[in-house]
Design a protein around this motif. Structure first.
Motif, PDB file in Angstrom:
ATOM      1  N   TYR A  59     -13.077  -1.821  -5.667  1.00  0.00           N
ATOM      2  CA  TYR A  59     -12.141  -1.401  -6.723  1.00  0.00           C
ATOM      3  C   TYR A  59     -12.723  -1.854  -7.965  1.00  0.00           C
ATOM      4  CZ  TYR A  59      -9.332   1.266  -3.334  1.00  0.00           C
ATOM      5  OH  TYR A  59      -8.814   2.093  -2.488  1.00  0.00           O
ATOM      6  N   ALA A  60     -12.986  -3.298  -8.118  1.00  0.00           N
ATOM      7  CA  ALA A  60     -12.991  -3.876  -9.179  1.00  0.00           C
ATOM      8  C   ALA A  60     -14.336  -3.578  -9.755  1.00  0.00           C
ATOM      9  CB  ALA A  60     -13.101  -5.432  -9.070  1.00  0.00           C
ATOM     10  N   ALA A  61     -15.473  -3.563  -8.747  1.00  0.00           N
ATOM     11  CA  ALA A  61     -16.865  -2.882  -9.397  1.00  0.00           C
ATOM     12  C   ALA A  61     -16.846  -1.740  -9.997  1.00  0.00           C
ATOM     13  CB  ALA A  61     -17.877  -2.955  -8.488  1.00  0.00           C
ATOM     14  N   LEU A  62     -15.692  -0.933  -9.510  1.00  0.00           N
ATOM     15  CA  LEU A  62     -15.794   0.734 -10.133  1.00  0.00           C
ATOM     16  C   LEU A  62     -14.681   0.553 -11.476  1.00  0.00           C
ATOM     17  CD1 LEU A  62     -14.992   2.432  -6.688  1.00  0.00           C
ATOM     18  CD2 LEU A  62     -17.042   2.627  -8.062  1.00  0.00           C
ATOM     19  N   GLY A  63     -13.970  -0.319 -11.552  1.00  0.00           N
ATOM     20  CA  GLY A  63     -13.335  -0.417 -12.766  1.00  0.00           C
ATOM     21  C   GLY A  63     -11.877  -0.161 -12.740  1.00  0.00           C
ATOM     22  N   VAL A  64     -11.403  -0.036 -11.298  1.00  0.00           N
ATOM     23  CA  VAL A  64      -9.979   0.258 -11.180  1.00  0.00           C
ATOM     24  C   VAL A  64      -9.121  -0.807 -11.731  1.00  0.00           C
ATOM     25  CG1 VAL A  64      -8.304   0.742  -9.384  1.00  0.00           C
ATOM     26  CG2 VAL A  64     -10.407   1.327  -9.002  1.00  0.00           C
ATOM     27  N   ARG A  65      -8.311  -0.401 -12.783  1.00  0.00           N
ATOM     28  CA  ARG A  65      -7.599  -1.313 -13.630  1.00  0.00           C
ATOM     29  C   ARG A  65      -6.565  -2.155 -12.779  1.00  0.00           C
ATOM     30  NH1 ARG A  65      -5.690   3.075 -17.954  1.00  0.00           N
ATOM     31  NH2 ARG A  65      -4.081   1.284 -18.355  1.00  0.00           N
ATOM     32  N   GLU A  66      -5.857  -1.569 -11.752  1.00  0.00           N
ATOM     33  CA  GLU A  66      -4.773  -2.183 -11.079  1.00  0.00           C
ATOM     34  C   GLU A  66      -5.037  -1.859  -9.583  1.00  0.00           C
ATOM     35  OE1 GLU A  66      -1.137  -2.341 -14.263  1.00  0.00           O
ATOM     36  OE2 GLU A  66      -0.830  -1.290 -12.520  1.00  0.00           O
ATOM     37  N   PHE A  67      -5.055  -2.733  -8.927  1.00  0.00           N
ATOM     38  CA  PHE A  67      -5.260  -2.657  -7.246  1.00  0.00           C
ATOM     39  C   PHE A  67      -3.789  -3.274  -6.701  1.00  0.00           C
ATOM     40  CE2 PHE A  67      -6.816  -4.873  -3.575  1.00  0.00           C
ATOM     41  CZ  PHE A  67      -6.874  -3.781  -2.705  1.00  0.00           C
ATOM     42  N   TRP A  68      -3.098  -2.707  -5.794  1.00  0.00           N
ATOM     43  CA  TRP A  68      -2.002  -3.064  -5.226  1.00  0.00           C
ATOM     44  C   TRP A  68      -2.034  -2.945  -3.677  1.00  0.00           C
ATOM     45  CZ3 TRP A  68       2.614  -4.143  -7.874  1.00  0.00           C
ATOM     46  CH2 TRP A  68       2.650  -4.078  -9.329  1.00  0.00           C
ATOM     47  N   LEU A  69      -1.405  -3.929  -3.007  1.00  0.00           N
ATOM     48  CA  LEU A  69      -1.376  -4.244  -1.464  1.00  0.00           C
ATOM     49  C   LEU A  69       0.228  -4.092  -0.992  1.00  0.00           C
ATOM     50  CD1 LEU A  69      -3.762  -6.783  -0.850  1.00  0.00           C
ATOM     51  CD2 LEU A  69      -4.140  -4.445  -0.173  1.00  0.00           C
ATOM     52  N   PHE A  70       0.372  -3.116  -0.212  1.00  0.00           N
ATOM     53  CA  PHE A  70       1.883  -3.417   0.527  1.00  0.00           C
ATOM     54  C   PHE A  70       1.659  -3.384   1.850  1.00  0.00           C
ATOM     55  CE2 PHE A  70       5.769  -1.090   2.124  1.00  0.00           C
ATOM     56  CZ  PHE A  70       6.639  -2.085   1.516  1.00  0.00           C
ATOM     57  N   GLU A  71       2.554  -4.461   2.540  1.00  0.00           N
ATOM     58  CA  GLU A  71       2.498  -4.717   4.033  1.00  0.00           C
ATOM     59  C   GLU A  71       4.060  -4.177   4.358  1.00  0.00           C
ATOM     60  OE1 GLU A  71       2.748  -4.899   7.432  1.00  0.00           O
ATOM     61  OE2 GLU A  71       3.626  -6.923   6.772  1.00  0.00           O
ATOM     62  N   PRO A  72       4.153  -2.778   5.210  1.00  0.00           N
ATOM     63  CA  PRO A  72       5.206  -2.277   5.507  1.00  0.00           C
ATOM     64  C   PRO A  72       6.150  -2.872   6.589  1.00  0.00           C
ATOM     65  CG  PRO A  72       3.685  -1.051   6.413  1.00  0.00           C
ATOM     66  CD  PRO A  72       3.007  -2.243   5.563  1.00  0.00           C
ATOM     67  N   PHE A  73       5.459  -3.785   7.540  1.00  0.00           N
ATOM     68  CA  PHE A  73       6.212  -4.344   8.636  1.00  0.00           C
ATOM     69  C   PHE A  73       6.975  -5.717   8.345  1.00  0.00           C
ATOM     70  CE2 PHE A  73       2.921  -1.518  10.197  1.00  0.00           C
ATOM     71  CZ  PHE A  73       3.559  -0.674  10.775  1.00  0.00           C
ATOM     72  N   GLU A  74       6.172  -6.518   7.731  1.00  0.00           N
ATOM     73  CA  GLU A  74       7.050  -7.954   7.234  1.00  0.00           C
ATOM     74  C   GLU A  74       6.754  -7.659   5.696  1.00  0.00           C
ATOM     75  OE1 GLU A  74       8.479 -10.167   8.611  1.00  0.00           O
ATOM     76  OE2 GLU A  74       8.297  -9.362  10.620  1.00  0.00           O
ATOM     77  N   PRO A  75       7.530  -6.747   5.125  1.00  0.00           N
ATOM     78  CA  PRO A  75       7.505  -6.190   3.722  1.00  0.00           C
ATOM     79  C   PRO A  75       6.844  -7.242   2.651  1.00  0.00           C
ATOM     80  CG  PRO A  75       9.294  -5.194   4.758  1.00  0.00           C
ATOM     81  CD  PRO A  75       9.015  -6.478   5.544  1.00  0.00           C
ATOM     82  N   ARG A  76       5.713  -7.126   2.359  1.00  0.00           N
ATOM     83  CA  ARG A  76       5.252  -8.015   1.330  1.00  0.00           C
ATOM     84  C   ARG A  76       4.305  -7.046   0.157  1.00  0.00           C
ATOM     85  NH1 ARG A  76       7.849 -10.729   3.884  1.00  0.00           N
ATOM     86  NH2 ARG A  76       7.599 -12.914   4.984  1.00  0.00           N
ATOM     87  N   LEU A  77       4.507  -7.374  -0.989  1.00  0.00           N
ATOM     88  CA  LEU A  77       3.786  -6.620  -1.983  1.00  0.00           C
ATOM     89  C   LEU A  77       3.251  -7.575  -2.843  1.00  0.00           C
ATOM     90  CD1 LEU A  77       3.802  -3.806  -3.768  1.00  0.00           C
ATOM     91  CD2 LEU A  77       5.775  -4.810  -4.965  1.00  0.00           C
ATOM     92  N   ALA A  78       1.957  -6.924  -3.324  1.00  0.00           N
ATOM     93  CA  ALA A  78       1.090  -7.846  -4.341  1.00  0.00           C
ATOM     94  C   ALA A  78       0.509  -7.213  -5.072  1.00  0.00           C
ATOM     95  CB  ALA A  78       0.073  -8.860  -3.592  1.00  0.00           C
ATOM     96  N   GLY A  79       0.436  -7.093  -6.411  1.00  0.00           N
ATOM     97  CA  GLY A  79      -0.294  -6.372  -7.523  1.00  0.00           C
ATOM     98  C   GLY A  79      -1.533  -7.089  -8.118  1.00  0.00           C
ATOM     99  N   TYR A  80      -2.640  -6.613  -8.655  1.00  0.00           N
ATOM    100  CA  TYR A  80      -3.613  -7.451  -9.260  1.00  0.00           C
ATOM    101  C   TYR A  80      -3.944  -6.416 -10.482  1.00  0.00           C
ATOM    102  CZ  TYR A  80      -3.179  -9.656  -5.046  1.00  0.00           C
ATOM    103  OH  TYR A  80      -2.747 -10.615  -3.899  1.00  0.00           O
ATOM    104  N   ARG A  81      -4.354  -7.000 -11.678  1.00  0.00           N
ATOM    105  CA  ARG A  81      -4.635  -6.397 -12.843  1.00  0.00           C
ATOM    106  C   ARG A  81      -6.101  -7.048 -13.065  1.00  0.00           C
ATOM    107  NH1 ARG A  81      -0.452  -7.742 -15.938  1.00  0.00           N
ATOM    108  NH2 ARG A  81       0.529  -5.769 -14.879  1.00  0.00           N
TER     109      ARG A  81
END
Length: 283
Positions: A166-188
């Motif tokens: 994703y970074a190599a392609l130039g995606v400006r924001e990459f996000w992860l969400f884990e729905p079972f033990e809810p956790r959220l993280a975003g990266y710029r």
């Protein structure tokens, strides 16, 4: 152009439903040594999406819709909410593409160079009917926002392998969400590095791309308008709001009709009184 995707400040999440040990969720990306001409699909071969049979191919041999099924109801709910909410959020921007599970092909002539984010947002791409998103046919426009909803089957690829691509392609924001033990993280993407998005004053993670805050509420991923504090509703909530609004409108109409009827009744009583007075005066 290859973006060197190291990530600042590592941290860990614990996913008991996946493995009984701590799993690093900070995208730990090692930039492999390569010749300048090495395609990204070779460097990040483990990150590529492998279509699930039966697969529909276009006339040029590129994959499109396939036989994938949802990982779970939680996974589907998260992906569908994000898709529906952002479609509404960007309804006044017809050039903004919001797509979920759409195959994105990023190397012309290589049908295997594919990704399929759980959600992606691409600006100025328009919304014609697509069976896939071919970057080279879109002015080389890649998603500005990509979200992966983790699952038992895909978490390792989503967390450990895809961030580099994703970074190599130039995606400006990459996000992860884990729905079972809810956790959220975003990266710029900051230059050539992904950096973790820090919480805003209200606790949400601000997405500059979306102009929204991303939060976890009642164990569900949600988008919040930072200016108003309002959470973008899911389709169930939106339908309930519609029903409530219709009920309020019907109640308002009923009250107006009742007031009108009372006014007419008062006028009729006044007219009767006037006629009675006229009759008395004539005697």
């Amino acid at each position: 152009m290859l973006f060197r995707s190291s990530v600042r400040e590592s941290f860990s999440w614990y996913f008991p439903v996946m493995q009984p040990r701590s799993l690093p969720v900070e995208p730990a990306v090692v930039t492999p040594r390569r010749r300048p001409s090495t395609p990204l699909s070779v460097i990040y071969a483990d990150a590529l999406y492998r279509p699930v049979p039966p697969v529909e191919y276009d006339d040029e041999g590129y994959p499109g819709p396939d036989g994938r099924v949802s990982e779970s109801t939680r996974h589907a709910e998260a992906s569908n909410y994000c898709f529906d909410a952002l479609r509404v959020w960007f309804r006044d921007q017809p050039g903004t593409l919001v797509a979920n599970d759409l195959v994105m092909l990023f190397e012309k002539g290589n049908p295997k160079a594919a990704l399929s984010p759980d959600l992606m947002v691409v600006f100025n791409a328009g919304n014609p009917d697509r069976s896939s998103y071919k970057v080279w046919e879109e002015g080389d426009a890649v998603p500005a926002f990509a979200l992966e909803v983790l699952s038992k089957r895909t978490w390792h690829k989503d967390v450990r392998v895809k961030p580099g691509l994703y970074a190599a392609l130039g995606v400006r924001e990459f996000w992860l969400f884990e729905p079972f033990e809810p956790r959220l993280a975003g990266y710029r993407l900051d230059g050539r590095e992904y950096t973790r998005i820090r919480p805003a004053a209200g606790g949400g993670l601000p997405s500059r791309v979306l102009g929204l805050e991303v939060i976890v509420e009642d164990d569900r991923i949600r988008f919040r308008n930072a200016a108003t504090g309002e959470i973008l509703p899911d389709h169930v909530h939106a339908d309930a709001m519609r029903v409530e609004a219709e009920a309020r409108a019907e109640s308002a109409v009923a009250r107006a009709e009742s007031a009108e009827a009372r006014a007419e009744s008062a006028e009729e009583r006044a007219r009767r009184a006037e006629r009675r007075i006229e009759e008395l005066l004539k005697r």
